[in-house]
Design a protein around this motif. Structure first.
Motif, mmCIF file in Angstrom:
data_model
loop_
_atom_site.group_PDB
_atom_site.id
_atom_site.type_symbol
_atom_site.label_atom_id
_atom_site.label_comp_id
_atom_site.label_asym_id
_atom_site.label_seq_id
_atom_site.Cartn_x
_atom_site.Cartn_y
_atom_site.Cartn_z
ATOM 1 N N LEU A 117 0.798 -1.231 0.000
ATOM 2 C CA LEU A 117 0.000 0.000 0.000
ATOM 3 C C LEU A 117 0.824 1.273 0.000
ATOM 4 O O LEU A 117 0.426 2.278 -0.564
ATOM 5 C CB LEU A 117 -0.924 0.048 1.228
ATOM 6 C CG LEU A 117 -2.175 -0.807 1.214
ATOM 7 C CD1 LEU A 117 -3.051 -0.456 2.402
ATOM 8 C CD2 LEU A 117 -2.953 -0.634 -0.076
ATOM 9 N N ALA B 78 -1.892 -6.844 1.848
ATOM 10 C CA ALA B 78 -2.248 -5.647 2.614
ATOM 11 C C ALA B 78 -3.203 -5.961 3.755
ATOM 12 O O ALA B 78 -3.076 -5.417 4.843
ATOM 13 C CB ALA B 78 -2.869 -4.615 1.683
ATOM 14 N N ARG C 3 4.521 11.357 -7.296
ATOM 15 C CA ARG C 3 3.623 10.224 -7.518
ATOM 16 C C ARG C 3 4.110 8.969 -6.803
ATOM 17 O O ARG C 3 3.802 7.844 -7.193
ATOM 18 C CB ARG C 3 3.454 9.967 -9.027
ATOM 19 C CG ARG C 3 2.727 11.076 -9.774
ATOM 20 C CD ARG C 3 1.371 11.422 -9.180
ATOM 21 N NE ARG C 3 0.384 10.360 -9.300
ATOM 22 C CZ ARG C 3 -0.491 10.272 -10.297
ATOM 23 N NH1 ARG C 3 -0.498 11.163 -11.257
ATOM 24 N NH2 ARG C 3 -1.371 9.293 -10.332
ATOM 25 N N TYR D 225 -0.801 7.788 -1.030
ATOM 26 C CA TYR D 225 -1.737 7.002 -0.239
ATOM 27 C C TYR D 225 -2.822 7.899 0.362
ATOM 28 O O TYR D 225 -2.539 8.915 0.985
ATOM 29 C CB TYR D 225 -1.023 6.235 0.880
ATOM 30 C CG TYR D 225 -2.000 5.412 1.673
ATOM 31 C CD1 TYR D 225 -2.498 4.231 1.149
ATOM 32 C CD2 TYR D 225 -2.486 5.847 2.893
ATOM 33 C CE1 TYR D 225 -3.445 3.492 1.829
ATOM 34 C CE2 TYR D 225 -3.432 5.126 3.580
ATOM 35 C CZ TYR D 225 -3.911 3.945 3.048
ATOM 36 O OH TYR D 225 -4.861 3.223 3.724
ATOM 37 N N GLY D 226 -4.059 7.508 0.160
ATOM 38 C CA GLY D 226 -5.171 8.247 0.748
ATOM 39 C C GLY D 226 -5.544 9.507 -0.018
ATOM 40 O O GLY D 226 -6.441 10.223 0.372
ATOM 41 N N THR D 227 -4.840 9.793 -1.111
ATOM 42 C CA THR D 227 -5.194 10.942 -1.933
ATOM 43 C C THR D 227 -5.878 10.415 -3.181
ATOM 44 O O THR D 227 -5.908 9.210 -3.417
ATOM 45 C CB THR D 227 -3.938 11.729 -2.362
ATOM 46 O OG1 THR D 227 -3.263 10.959 -3.375
ATOM 47 C CG2 THR D 227 -3.010 11.973 -1.191
ATOM 48 N N PRO D 228 -6.412 11.307 -4.003
ATOM 49 C CA PRO D 228 -7.061 10.834 -5.222
ATOM 50 C C PRO D 228 -6.075 10.199 -6.215
ATOM 51 O O PRO D 228 -6.491 9.536 -7.144
ATOM 52 C CB PRO D 228 -7.671 12.107 -5.820
ATOM 53 C CG PRO D 228 -7.710 13.084 -4.708
ATOM 54 C CD PRO D 228 -6.598 12.746 -3.792
ATOM 55 N N ASN D 229 -4.788 10.436 -6.031
ATOM 56 C CA ASN D 229 -3.823 9.945 -7.018
ATOM 57 C C ASN D 229 -3.320 8.551 -6.702
ATOM 58 O O ASN D 229 -3.122 8.199 -5.555
ATOM 59 C CB ASN D 229 -2.616 10.887 -7.067
ATOM 60 C CG ASN D 229 -3.001 12.218 -7.642
ATOM 61 O OD1 ASN D 229 -3.740 12.279 -8.619
ATOM 62 N ND2 ASN D 229 -2.550 13.279 -6.994
ATOM 63 N N ARG D 230 -3.047 7.817 -7.770
ATOM 64 C CA ARG D 230 -2.441 6.501 -7.593
ATOM 65 C C ARG D 230 -0.953 6.615 -7.884
ATOM 66 O O ARG D 230 -0.537 7.442 -8.676
ATOM 67 C CB ARG D 230 -3.094 5.486 -8.511
ATOM 68 C CG ARG D 230 -4.514 5.203 -8.086
ATOM 69 C CD ARG D 230 -5.150 4.035 -8.799
ATOM 70 N NE ARG D 230 -4.456 3.654 -10.007
ATOM 71 C CZ ARG D 230 -3.693 2.586 -10.107
ATOM 72 N NH1 ARG D 230 -3.494 1.805 -9.087
ATOM 73 N NH2 ARG D 230 -3.129 2.304 -11.259
#
Lengths: 470, 555
Positions: free
Chosen positions: B173, B204, B536, B542-547
């Motif tokens: 994760l 995870a 990135r 983690y936990g944001t809209p971005n992967r």
């Protein structure tokens, strides 16, 4: 493709007979499922013939076939909507790529978690409702209860099919554990709190199918968008069944309201309790309790899980196609957060606010139900109007659980809450009264004192039809 | 530049149970079982900008845990077993808070991880040295640092609710490691097969139930209905195995130095320790002084309790070193001088020597831990043995903990050396060797020669015995020292940290050296890499809209 193969031990439209390994695995799970049903389902009615619908096709027109069946012999099966050729992922970072026909390794664990959590609610509700058959207000309602129960059972089958087919040994173990957890059990309870609360009376059952099953509807809507195609197809068919459960809830509460309206009109100025009806105020309190408890099921207001699931293309928004933009990457969602005891306005990254986006849809849908009930009041010229409590009211999960809020969502003190709570939520006396009405009425065409008869029968059957042969 | 700006307010290292925000320490009526319940206040973080949800922790939470364990050792001597459990429904602990880590500087992350590692090792030290047994009672999911905390206990019980699991979600994760001893303890402490460790460290959501027991990730399962009594039973059984400790409770008072401004910096004055910071040269002068009079017998030491000078001095040294680490990142070099009464050191070390299950034994363990804290600090240490300094016994250990020693050889300057029981293995380092054995790894005969050198010897003898890096005379002293200081401060701080960490622990590997030398080093590398902390990177996203987007080239 849409036709269902009933010649098999497990009815299905997924050509199960062509996958011997999977077929064997599911045939091994089947007896454990039946055992679970016989011990945790509506046990005292296992031997009765019930007028139930069974899926015979997944086509929109006329998928349901009606007939008498003993519940343990119900043909639970596996039904997916037909695959659409060339379906693309409709949101998130993988938008526009081909939908996955197999689980992407990267998301295996998340997907399994989503499916297990969804799957766990299905048998849980059967367990919660297992004793209601003894106090049914009519054969019609008894039959509806059982219809809801067997379909929740089928939804469990749907999730178990996905676990067995796509998740290997872990999936088979999770499928076993879906039968081992028990609603309200001290040792291994169901995963979500709401599904461990007993559903002890019929007003609660109607509220549950109205509000809690509606959470289920919206969760299914998000999963019906999933980039994992088998999950999307499964959930789309489940939605067609779920609609009936909410019909039972909305019309059920509506009939209780209608009965009270009738009594009030015929006996103006008198306490409806004298006539075995349920006062409007108590109905409103049950609505307050069940709607707030079901609102919790959408999870935290700001959630990294919801962002992850959306980004990964696993869980979209309800009716994703209605949105103009499907990446939801640079947008924000404006909400009132509750931080350190204060409501604070904040613009949150949209992907992290997906639980709240879904809750918005849920609240809108609930409002329609409230409007339907108020039309009943209008019809009887009754001045009482029902209302939906604010989403901040009586929360146990999420930011608002840290404070106290009134029905309009205003922050109030603990002191005020304690003063007002008996006006807002069912009191012990209210529950005792409602329970006192729960006496079975199981003669053909008869109905209990606290609920109006349905406007029409199931599958156009007459009012005095013997839906359950006792 | 008197003040240096950092990304955070100074870390507060002193606390007391009455001020705990995140832990509750309770002791059973018979006094044998202590329970430490973790219920982290989400709004109680040490900094703004993150919420400590689901029993996730920051430095403030760990300072309290460390404090609690110290207090159990000193203030609750009758305690034989400690139950660590979670105070939230279905959650034990979710590990270090991700938003906190993400918004911290690299330096803080490294210091944070080191401190939390020391706290975990402190649990194991209490078990091994004081015989206090720790039971991790996982009332819900223990993930990441939460499971690592459990791994530091003697036994792990997991609730069997068909849902709660133990997990290491770091790799899948967050793109980092379970760096608080996790990877080391699953292989070296619980001795789980490496292929299973590999599988476990990439799932995870973790492993629960029977498989967690089968793989030895936990020692046992308990159903919810038997949870309380089952945990109590196990705690009792562990208490029965514990060593009986005997001493009167000793209350730990707060260690708060007086801070006064001086040219280019400030001075912290404790009772037996002082630190002068010069932010212009980036040099600190640390002085430890042994008083003229001291307790002569164990009974007197016990009567003095926390006021016993060696205990107080070591707690002060510990506080000073932690302050230097967390709150004075600019300081490159610490010049250490030990002064005071040699007789006091001889008397005190004689009392501390040997096995003792009472208060004196606890103080011995404290000295060992504080000396290790010096070994593990990312500052350069020079021992400055000039006129009036005393390097006897425990103080000689401090010299041996330094990277270099400068010994003034001059007839007019009194520099006292002396051997006590403290030097012959009482205070092993993380590698399990004494500091002398570590120093003379290639010439073990030298260890015997030093130990035979007697209770008192001079600077020239010390140099002959190999205790001096440089032994200038009075004419060269000032220049030699000045040049060595200026040179040191000019080197790359990163290179120095890496070099020192390598050179300080020759010889055998232990779980401890692996945690600090291998696990932490890899973690610190990953903490600098774009795949974790780039725009990135996984930790950033983690936990944001971005992967996360990875650079897939393996290094």
């Amino acid at each position: 493709m849409a036709g269902i193969d009933y010649s098999q031990k497990i009815p299905n439209n997924v050509e199960l007979s062509s996958d011997k390994r999977l077929q064997r695995a599911l045939e091994e799970w089947q007896p454990n499922y039946i055992e679970w049903w016989k011990s945790m389902g509506p046990t005292d009615f296992n031997m009765n013939d019930v007028y139930l619908r069974t899926a015979v096709s997944v086509d929109a027109d006329g998928w349901a076939h009606y007939g008498f069946v003993k519940m343990p012999e119900y043909r639970w099966g596996i039904f997916l909507e037909p695959q659409q050729a060339g379906r693309k992922i409709g949101f998130g970072d993988h938008m526009g790529e081909d939908a996955w026909q197999q689980v992407p390794g990267e998301y295996r664990n998340w997907l399994r978690r989503l499916i297990v959590t969804q799957g766990d609610t299905e048998p849980a509700s059967v367990e919660q409702q297992r004793l209601l058959g003894h106090t049914a207000p009519s054969l019609y309602d008894l039959r509806n209860l059982f219809q809801v129960n067997v379909e929740e059972g089928r939804h469990l089958w749907a999730m178990v099919y996905l676990l067995h087919t796509y998740f290997g040994r872990d999936g088979r173990e999770e499928a076993e554990e879906l039968l081992q957890r028990r609603s309200g059990n001290a040792d291994h309870p169901r995963i979500l709190g709401t599904f461990n609360e007993p559903c002890e009376d019929w007003l609660s059952f109607f509220c549950f199918t109205m509000f809690t099953d509606r959470d289920g509807k919206f969760q299914l809507l998000t999963l019906a968008e999933s980039g994992f195609d088998p999950l999307a197809r499964t959930c789309r068919f489940m939605l067609t069944e779920e609609a009936h459960h909410m019909f039972v809830g909305q019309t059920g509460v509506g009939r209780v309201i209608e009965r009270t309206c009738q009594v009030m009109k015929e006996n103006p100025g008198q306490d409806v309790r004298k006539f075995g009806a349920i006062p409007m105020e108590i109905i409103q309190k049950y609505i307050n309790f069940w709607s707030s408890s079901s609102t919790d099921l959408f999870g935290a207001e700001v959630s990294s899980n919801s962002a992850n699931f959306f980004s990964a293309g696993l869980k979209g928004r309800a009716y994703e196609e209605r949105y103009e933009e499907h990446k939801a990457l640079d947008q924000t969602y404006s909400m009132e957060r509750f931080l350190e005891g204060k409501l604070v306005h904040e613009d949150v990254a949209l992907r992290n606010a997906m639980n709240e986006v879904l809750r918005d849809e849920y609240v809108k849908d609930n409002q329609k139900g409230i409007a339907y009930w108020n039309r009943i009041c209008e019809k009887y010229e009754n001045p009482f109007r029902f209302s939906l409590p604010h989403r901040r009211f009586n929360r146990k999960i999420g930011e608002y659980s840290a404070g106290r809020f009134d029905l309009e969502g205003h922050q109030i003190s603990e002191h005020t809450w304690n003063q007002k709570v008996s006006e807002w939520l069912p009191t012990v006396e209210d529950k005792i009264y409602v329970k006192s009405l729960m006496k079975p009425v199981l003669e053909k065409g008869k109905i209990a004192s606290w609920v109006a008869p349905p406007p029409k029968g199931v599958n156009d059957q007459p009012a005095d039809y013997e839906y359950v042969k006792l | 530049m008197a003040a240096t700006t950092y990304d955070r307010p100074p870390v507060r290292l002193q606390t007391h149970p009455t001020h705990y925000k995140h832990w509750k320490l309770s002791v059973s009526p018979d006094g044998e079982i202590a329970t430490l319940t973790m219920a982290v206040d989400p709004q109680g973080g040490e900094r703004d900008g993150y919420e400590l949800k689901l029993n996730s922790y920051d430095i403030g939470v760990d300072v309290e845990l460390n404090d609690a364990v110290q207090r159990i050792r000193f203030e609750h001597p009758q305690v034989k077993a400690v139950v660590l459990t979670g105070g939230l429904d279905r959650v034990f602990c979710a590990g270090a808070n991700i938003v906190m880590l993400r918004s911290s500087s690299h330096a803080f992350k490294v210091n944070f991880c080191k401190y939390t590692n020391e706290t975990r090792l402190g649990l194991e030290d209490a078990s091994r040295r004081s015989g206090i047994k720790f039971l991790a009672a996982l009332n819900g999911t223990a993930s990441g640092g939460g499971y690592e905390l459990a791994l530091a206990c003697d036994e792990i019980l997991l609730v069997d609710d068909r849902n709660s699991a133990v997990s290491f979600p770091e790799v899948p994760l967050l793109g980092v490691l379970p760096g608080t001893g996790g990877l080391t303890r699953i292989t070296d402490k619980r001795m789980i097969r490496r292929d299973r460790c590999d599988v476990f460290s990439t799932i995870a959501e973790g492993i629960k139930g029977k498989r967690a027991v089968e793989w030895n990730l936990v020692d046992g399962l308990l159903p919810l209905s038997k949870w309380k009594e089952g945990v109590a039973e196990r705690a009792k059984a562990l208490a029965a195995k514990a060593t009986t400790r005997k001493h009167e409770p000793v209350q730990l008072e707060a260690i708060e130095p007086e801070c006064t401004p001086i040219a280019h910096g400030e001075k912290y004055t404790y009772t037996y320790v002082s630190v002068e910071l010069d932010h212009a040269t980036r040099v600190a002068k640390l002085t430890v002084t042994a008083p003229a009079t001291c307790a002569q017998t164990r009974a007197e030491a016990v009567a003095q309790g926390t006021a016993w000078w060696i205990m107080r001095a070591m707690r002060e040294l510990d506080d000073a070193v932690c302050r230097l680490r967390f709150n004075h990142l600019d300081i490159a070099l610490v010049l250490v001088r030990c002064t005071g009464s040699a007789a006091t050191l001889h008397t005190t070390d004689a009392l501390l020597a040997g096995e003792d299950h009472g208060f004196v034994g606890e103080v011995q363990h404290l000295v060992r831990r504080v000396l290790k804290r010096v070994d593990l600090s990312a500052k350069s240490f020079y021992a400055v043995a000039d006129g009036g300094t005393v390097w006897v016994g425990s103080f000689l250990e401090i010299l041996l903990a330094c990277d270099r020693s400068f010994v003034l050889v001059d007839d007019d300057a009194a520099v006292q050396f002396g051997i006590t029981a403290a030097n012959s293995g009482l205070y092993p380092m993380s590698n399990e060797l004494s500091r002398l054995a570590t120093r003379f790894l290639g010439t073990p005969d030298k260890v015997g020669q030093v130990l035979a050198a007697g209770t008192s010897f001079d600077a020239a003898t010390a140099d002959e015995l190999g205790l001096a890096t440089y032994a200038p005379d009075a004419i060269d002293w000032d220049d030699e020292l000045r040049l060595a200081i200026e040179e040191r401060c000019a080197f790359s701080p990163d290179a120095l940290t890496g070099m020192e960490a390598n050179l300080r622990f020759p010889g055998p590997e232990t779980m401890e050296t692996k945690i600090f030398g291998r696990l932490s080093a890899w973690q610190n590398w990953i903490f600098q890499r774009p795949n974790a902390v780039g725009a990135r990177g996984a930790l950033q996203c983690y936990g944001t809209p971005n992967r996360p987007e990875f650079d897939h080239l393996r290094t």
